[in-house]
Motif scaffolding. Sequence first.
Motif, PDB file in Angstrom:
ATOM      1  N   GLU A  21       0.838  -1.208   0.000  1.00 14.73           N
ATOM      2  CA  GLU A  21       0.000   0.000   0.000  1.00 14.73           C
ATOM      3  C   GLU A  21       0.869   1.253   0.000  1.00 14.73           C
ATOM      4  N   TRP A  22       1.924   1.251   0.799  1.00 17.70           N
ATOM      5  CA  TRP A  22       2.832   2.408   0.834  1.00 17.70           C
ATOM      6  C   TRP A  22       3.498   2.620  -0.518  1.00 17.70           C
ATOM      7  N   ILE A  23       3.956   1.535  -1.116  1.00 14.78           N
ATOM      8  CA  ILE A  23       4.637   1.622  -2.410  1.00 14.78           C
ATOM      9  C   ILE A  23       3.670   2.139  -3.473  1.00 14.78           C
ATOM     10  N   LEU A  24       2.429   1.650  -3.436  1.00 13.34           N
ATOM     11  CA  LEU A  24       1.426   2.131  -4.390  1.00 13.34           C
ATOM     12  C   LEU A  24       1.162   3.620  -4.186  1.00 13.34           C
ATOM     13  N   THR A  25       1.048   4.038  -2.933  1.00 10.34           N
ATOM     14  CA  THR A  25       0.826   5.455  -2.639  1.00 10.34           C
ATOM     15  C   THR A  25       1.967   6.303  -3.188  1.00 10.34           C
TER      16      THR A  25
END
Length: 146
Positions: free
Chosen positions: A22-26
Amino acid sequence: MRFRYAFQKIVDLKANEKTQAEWILTEAIGKMREEESSLSELYSAKDEMIEQLQTASARTATISQLMMMQQYVDHIDHQIIRKNKDLEQAQQVVDMKQHDLAGKMMQEQVWNKAKEKALRQFTAAMLKKEQEQLDEMATNRFRRLS
């Protein structure tokens, strides 16, 4: 007796992997938004320069000034083309990261369902054991009273 899931560390690991995804996608979405903003700025600069070029051509301006302004518009056009490629690459990265996140979410869900199933089995076994103990107590009490 307390329920302890043998694979709890794997469940935790899958949750952490999902959070990281999720962090990487953000981060990838943020990069894509930066590219979109930069592209928008280039379009604005081009529009402004074209307006200046039209204004200059309406009044007395030298051919060299007009050519220089046109070259700058052409330069901005090339930057727009490059920025569109950058934006397309950023979109591909976002798509890839979304796919990765979906996979991580699926893995987490699989492990959580396995944990829930193990908890249901544990609870059923504990209830069965408790019922057996109550039945044995009732049988012993009946034998004593008979």
